[in-house]
Design a protein around this motif. Structure first.
Motif, PDB file in Angstrom:
ATOM      1  N   GLU A  15       2.814 -74.928 -49.913  1.00 49.87           N
ATOM      2  CA  GLU A  15       1.903 -74.826 -51.049  1.00 49.87           C
ATOM      3  C   GLU A  15       1.426 -76.199 -51.495  1.00 49.87           C
ATOM      4  O   GLU A  15       0.250 -76.370 -51.826  1.00 49.87           O
ATOM      5  CB  GLU A  15       2.567 -74.089 -52.206  1.00 49.87           C
ATOM      6  CG  GLU A  15       2.677 -72.609 -51.963  1.00 49.87           C
ATOM      7  CD  GLU A  15       3.092 -71.838 -53.193  1.00 49.87           C
ATOM      8  OE1 GLU A  15       3.071 -72.398 -54.310  1.00 49.87           O
ATOM      9  OE2 GLU A  15       3.431 -70.655 -53.044  1.00 49.87           O
ATOM     10  N   ILE A  18      -1.281 -77.384 -49.141  1.00 46.56           N
ATOM     11  CA  ILE A  18      -2.553 -76.680 -49.363  1.00 46.56           C
ATOM     12  C   ILE A  18      -3.293 -77.274 -50.547  1.00 46.56           C
ATOM     13  O   ILE A  18      -4.494 -77.571 -50.468  1.00 46.56           O
ATOM     14  CB  ILE A  18      -2.307 -75.170 -49.563  1.00 46.56           C
ATOM     15  CG1 ILE A  18      -1.852 -74.536 -48.248  1.00 46.56           C
ATOM     16  CG2 ILE A  18      -3.558 -74.478 -50.102  1.00 46.56           C
ATOM     17  CD1 ILE A  18      -1.349 -73.116 -48.388  1.00 46.56           C
ATOM     18  N   PHE A  19      -2.604 -77.489 -51.658  1.00 51.69           N
ATOM     19  CA  PHE A  19      -3.260 -78.035 -52.845  1.00 51.69           C
ATOM     20  C   PHE A  19      -3.646 -79.508 -52.651  1.00 51.69           C
ATOM     21  O   PHE A  19      -4.647 -79.955 -53.200  1.00 51.69           O
ATOM     22  CB  PHE A  19      -2.375 -77.875 -54.084  1.00 51.69           C
ATOM     23  CG  PHE A  19      -2.405 -76.481 -54.632  1.00 51.69           C
ATOM     24  CD1 PHE A  19      -3.512 -76.005 -55.291  1.00 51.69           C
ATOM     25  CD2 PHE A  19      -1.326 -75.635 -54.468  1.00 51.69           C
ATOM     26  CE1 PHE A  19      -3.554 -74.704 -55.794  1.00 51.69           C
ATOM     27  CE2 PHE A  19      -1.348 -74.336 -54.962  1.00 51.69           C
ATOM     28  CZ  PHE A  19      -2.467 -73.876 -55.631  1.00 51.69           C
ATOM     29  N   CYS A  22      -6.812 -79.417 -49.820  1.00 53.98           N
ATOM     30  CA  CYS A  22      -8.087 -78.797 -50.239  1.00 53.98           C
ATOM     31  C   CYS A  22      -7.939 -78.148 -51.610  1.00 53.98           C
ATOM     32  O   CYS A  22      -7.814 -76.926 -51.713  1.00 53.98           O
ATOM     33  CB  CYS A  22      -8.571 -77.809 -49.193  1.00 53.98           C
ATOM     34  SG  CYS A  22      -7.317 -76.709 -48.548  1.00 53.98           S
ATOM     35  N   PRO A  23      -7.959 -78.967 -52.663  1.00 55.82           N
ATOM     36  CA  PRO A  23      -7.750 -78.425 -54.006  1.00 55.82           C
ATOM     37  C   PRO A  23      -8.866 -77.490 -54.473  1.00 55.82           C
ATOM     38  O   PRO A  23      -8.589 -76.512 -55.175  1.00 55.82           O
ATOM     39  CB  PRO A  23      -7.660 -79.659 -54.898  1.00 55.82           C
ATOM     40  CG  PRO A  23      -8.293 -80.752 -54.122  1.00 55.82           C
ATOM     41  CD  PRO A  23      -8.103 -80.425 -52.678  1.00 55.82           C
ATOM     42  N   ALA A  26      -8.417 -74.048 -52.953  1.00 58.94           N
ATOM     43  CA  ALA A  26      -7.184 -73.478 -53.508  1.00 58.94           C
ATOM     44  C   ALA A  26      -7.434 -72.938 -54.918  1.00 58.94           C
ATOM     45  O   ALA A  26      -6.957 -71.853 -55.270  1.00 58.94           O
ATOM     46  CB  ALA A  26      -6.070 -74.522 -53.521  1.00 58.94           C
ATOM     47  N   LYS A  27      -8.201 -73.673 -55.711  1.00 60.59           N
ATOM     48  CA  LYS A  27      -8.527 -73.202 -57.059  1.00 60.59           C
ATOM     49  C   LYS A  27      -9.383 -71.943 -57.003  1.00 60.59           C
ATOM     50  O   LYS A  27      -9.170 -71.010 -57.773  1.00 60.59           O
ATOM     51  CB  LYS A  27      -9.254 -74.296 -57.838  1.00 60.59           C
ATOM     52  CG  LYS A  27      -8.338 -75.422 -58.289  1.00 60.59           C
ATOM     53  CD  LYS A  27      -9.104 -76.557 -58.928  1.00 60.59           C
ATOM     54  CE  LYS A  27      -9.675 -76.168 -60.258  1.00 60.59           C
ATOM     55  NZ  LYS A  27     -10.304 -77.318 -60.970  1.00 60.59           N
ATOM     56  N   ALA A  29      -9.342 -69.754 -54.655  1.00 60.70           N
ATOM     57  CA  ALA A  29      -8.455 -68.670 -54.230  1.00 60.70           C
ATOM     58  C   ALA A  29      -7.657 -68.138 -55.419  1.00 60.70           C
ATOM     59  O   ALA A  29      -7.471 -66.927 -55.557  1.00 60.70           O
ATOM     60  CB  ALA A  29      -7.522 -69.156 -53.122  1.00 60.70           C
ATOM     61  N   MET A  30      -7.181 -69.036 -56.279  1.00 60.34           N
ATOM     62  CA  MET A  30      -6.428 -68.607 -57.466  1.00 60.34           C
ATOM     63  C   MET A  30      -7.314 -67.791 -58.405  1.00 60.34           C
ATOM     64  O   MET A  30      -6.880 -66.795 -58.977  1.00 60.34           O
ATOM     65  CB  MET A  30      -5.864 -69.814 -58.223  1.00 60.34           C
ATOM     66  CG  MET A  30      -4.767 -70.536 -57.497  1.00 60.34           C
ATOM     67  SD  MET A  30      -3.316 -69.498 -57.316  1.00 60.34           S
ATOM     68  CE  MET A  30      -3.226 -69.393 -55.551  1.00 60.34           C
TER      69      MET A  30
END
Length: 62
Positions: A15, A18-19, A22-23, A26-27, A29-30
């Motif tokens: 995790e 991933i952050f 590619c933050p 990832a954001k 996706a959240m």
């Protein structure tokens, strides 16, 4: 217990990578997870847990 802690640590490593890598995606996706209905998330969670158990079983007992 050592295997559990090692697996738990690997979750944090993956995790974190991933952050870090590619933050932005990832954001996004959240945000997508927040908009997904609870029933869908529950089914995905159950499916992921079952898939994980199968992988662990295949690795450890074959």
């Amino acid at each position: 217990m050592a295997d559990f802690l090692a697996a738990f640590g690997l979750v944090f490593v993956i995790e974190g990578l991933i952050f870090a890598a590619c933050p932005g995606p990832a954001k996004r996706a959240m945000m997508s997870v927040i908009e997904t209905p609870e029933q869908t998330l529950r089914l995905i969670g159950i499916g992921s847990a079952v898939a994980g158990l199968i992988v662990v079983w295949l690795v450890r007992w074959t």
